[in-house]
Design a protein around this motif. Structure first.
Motif, PDB file in Angstrom:
ATOM      1  N   GLY A 199      33.320  90.960  68.560  1.00 37.45           N
ATOM      2  CA  GLY A 199      32.004  91.585  68.710  1.00 37.45           C
ATOM      3  C   GLY A 199      31.663  91.675  70.176  1.00 37.45           C
ATOM      4  N   GLU A 200      30.538  91.097  70.545  1.00 37.72           N
ATOM      5  CA  GLU A 200      30.091  91.124  71.934  1.00 37.72           C
ATOM      6  C   GLU A 200      30.856  90.100  72.780  1.00 37.72           C
ATOM      7  N   ARG A 201      31.309  89.046  72.133  1.00 36.89           N
ATOM      8  CA  ARG A 201      31.800  87.895  72.879  1.00 36.89           C
ATOM      9  C   ARG A 201      33.281  87.996  73.227  1.00 36.89           C
ATOM     10  N   LEU A 202      33.625  87.284  74.293  1.00 34.36           N
ATOM     11  CA  LEU A 202      35.021  87.232  74.717  1.00 34.36           C
ATOM     12  C   LEU A 202      35.483  85.781  74.621  1.00 34.36           C
ATOM     13  N   LEU A 203      36.525  85.550  73.844  1.00 35.25           N
ATOM     14  CA  LEU A 203      36.995  84.185  73.616  1.00 35.25           C
ATOM     15  C   LEU A 203      38.386  83.993  74.198  1.00 35.25           C
ATOM     16  N   THR A 204      38.702  82.743  74.543  1.00 35.68           N
ATOM     17  CA  THR A 204      40.064  82.416  74.945  1.00 35.68           C
ATOM     18  C   THR A 204      40.684  81.544  73.859  1.00 35.68           C
ATOM     19  N   LEU A 205      41.832  81.967  73.374  1.00 40.23           N
ATOM     20  CA  LEU A 205      42.521  81.200  72.338  1.00 40.23           C
ATOM     21  C   LEU A 205      43.880  80.748  72.870  1.00 40.23           C
ATOM     22  N   SER A 206      44.189  79.472  72.695  1.00 44.78           N
ATOM     23  CA  SER A 206      45.487  78.962  73.134  1.00 44.78           C
ATOM     24  C   SER A 206      46.586  79.575  72.279  1.00 44.78           C
ATOM     25  N   ALA A 207      47.812  79.512  72.771  1.00 44.98           N
ATOM     26  CA  ALA A 207      48.946  80.050  72.022  1.00 44.98           C
ATOM     27  C   ALA A 207      49.054  79.384  70.664  1.00 44.98           C
ATOM     28  N   ILE A 208      48.789  78.087  70.654  1.00 44.59           N
ATOM     29  CA  ILE A 208      48.884  77.343  69.397  1.00 44.59           C
ATOM     30  C   ILE A 208      47.842  77.825  68.397  1.00 44.59           C
ATOM     31  N   ALA A 209      46.615  78.003  68.898  1.00 43.44           N
ATOM     32  CA  ALA A 209      45.554  78.504  68.025  1.00 43.44           C
ATOM     33  C   ALA A 209      45.942  79.870  67.469  1.00 43.44           C
ATOM     34  N   ALA A 210      46.422  80.741  68.363  1.00 43.64           N
ATOM     35  CA  ALA A 210      46.753  82.107  67.942  1.00 43.64           C
ATOM     36  C   ALA A 210      47.863  82.106  66.889  1.00 43.64           C
ATOM     37  N   ALA A 211      48.786  81.161  67.017  1.00 45.84           N
ATOM     38  CA  ALA A 211      49.916  81.122  66.092  1.00 45.84           C
ATOM     39  C   ALA A 211      49.492  80.651  64.706  1.00 45.84           C
ATOM     40  N   ASN A 212      48.281  80.146  64.626  1.00 51.59           N
ATOM     41  CA  ASN A 212      47.819  79.614  63.346  1.00 51.59           C
ATOM     42  C   ASN A 212      46.774  80.471  62.659  1.00 51.59           C
ATOM     43  N   ILE A 213      46.478  81.614  63.273  1.00 47.77           N
ATOM     44  CA  ILE A 213      45.513  82.524  62.663  1.00 47.77           C
ATOM     45  C   ILE A 213      46.257  83.721  62.074  1.00 47.77           C
ATOM     46  N   TYR A 214      46.124  83.888  60.784  1.00 46.01           N
ATOM     47  CA  TYR A 214      46.748  85.032  60.121  1.00 46.01           C
ATOM     48  C   TYR A 214      45.885  86.272  60.297  1.00 46.01           C
ATOM     49  N   VAL A 215      46.536  87.400  60.563  1.00 48.57           N
ATOM     50  CA  VAL A 215      45.773  88.645  60.721  1.00 48.57           C
ATOM     51  C   VAL A 215      46.468  89.769  59.965  1.00 48.57           C
ATOM     52  N   LEU A 216      45.729  90.834  59.800  1.00 51.51           N
ATOM     53  CA  LEU A 216      46.259  91.994  59.098  1.00 51.51           C
ATOM     54  C   LEU A 216      46.120  93.206  60.003  1.00 51.51           C
TER      55      LEU A 216
END
Lengths: 216, 216
Positions: A199-216
DNA sequence: CTTTATTTTTAGGCTTTCCTAATTTTATTG
DNA sequence: CAATAAAATTAGGAAAGCCTAAAAATAAAG
């Protein structure tokens, strides 16, 4: 028929050995099951006697074909029940795990089949994890994780790997919910961390976090 | 929290003492639970220590208020799950008992509440038995049994008392199904047996059978 | 390659829930 | 009301799961 405890051990071995079917150590199991190593050793001996695992003292343990089948059936029930709780009873995706831990031990093939049909034979649970079919076979196409998404692409959040509760809470705390749209703005070359717009916000996600979020 | 076994004992005591709250004997319980009398005695001692029953050796046992509450909650879950299985998963009313015996031990007040809401807060299960509310209170208006129906009246079959499996099978064998219409043609004065029309057919039902069929 | 640290197993105990066999209490009956 | 029958309890034991503490096997380090 495995007992409730036996089912939990088989499920833990399946989880810890993963796709690779690698041998699992006594201590790993003890940690996962929140039990003492001595108790694990004892149970492994029994599971081995029942031919559900291949167990070499001091070497580790892995599932036999029969054990794999049993474990997959428990996992199937767990994920079907989670789907039921979220889709039909409107539970939050982060609060279903505990209840599903109980429901997964209900023994009635007919119930499992009917439940699956009632839910429209889902292939993934609300956390994005795959639901094995009645024969223990996992659905083909695996889910993509956020790590695999290159900069500039937009995706929808599908879930988190294995429904890890702590991680789930962390993601929610960031304000990210199931179905939210994320846009990967940049990937840092040195640590693979991602700048993601939500949305409006900008977040920083670690590689580990990103590897654990499923997306489509 | 009672264990699974303890819940089964409390439920059995509730069933055997019925409305009257009469004392239940060790042997009655042993028969109902398919266990030996010695095992029952032992468990009663433990339930008594936990203040869930009032137990006098050689005299029998009855539920304490706390025990009544626990037993009613288990019964509530049992009957809600039976309703779910029949209404949502299209099980036959005679095949739900076993599965419900497992499901009734799932411990999650939230799940029970949500399930009840999902089913539209039913007051009676598919066998026609009353479902206690979350506080263990049974619904007011009791179901009418066929015995109470005078000659000449038409009624709809709602279920059978306590979902007794053998009796259920007997009724089905007579060709009577849930929701069928029956017309009481005559009641024999000497034994209260009834002549009942079921579509084209004319059946004779004993007073005992009639007293166990719920109608609307 | 021996010493130390870690991991795993063995030994021995505890609780729950069930059992059989023996004993005691209560009920029945001649 | 004494003798027998029935019901219930006590005594002792087994299996499942878990534990702690001690011993043994393996891995790591100097």
């Amino acid at each position: 028929m495995p007992s409730l405890s036996e089912e939990n051990y088989l499920k833990a071995i399946l989880f810890l050995s993963g796709q690779t079917q690698a041998a699992v150590s006594t201590n790993e199991l003890a940690a996962r099951l929140d039990a003492k190593a001595a108790s694990v050793t004892e149970m492994l001996r029994r599971l081995s006697e029942k031919k559900w695992v291949e167990y070499r003292p001091y070497k580790g343990v892995y599932l036999s074909p029969a054990g794999q089948d049993l474990a997959a059936k428990v996992l199937r029930k767990h994920r079907l029940w989670e789907t039921f709780l979220v889709e039909k009873l409107h539970f939050g995706w982060e609060e279903v795990h505990e209840v599903a831990e109980q429901l997964e031990h209900i023994s009635s093939p007919k119930l499992t089949d009917r439940l699956s049909a009632f839910l429209g034979h889902p292939e993934y649970d609300p956390h994005g994890d795959p639901i094995p079919d009645p024969n223990g076979v996992f659905p083909k196409r695996p889910k993509r994780t956020l790590s695999e998404v290159p900069a500039g692409q937009k995706v929808l959040v599908q879930g988190v790997r294995d429904g890890d509760s702590d991680f789930l809470r962390y993601v929610r705390q960031l304000g990210i919910a199931l179905g939210d749209e994320l846009e990967v703005e940049a990937v840092q070359p040195f640590d693979q961390s991602q700048q993601v717009r939500h949305g409006e916000r900008l977040l920083t996600l670690s590689a580990i976090a990103a590897a654990n979020i499923y997306v489509l």
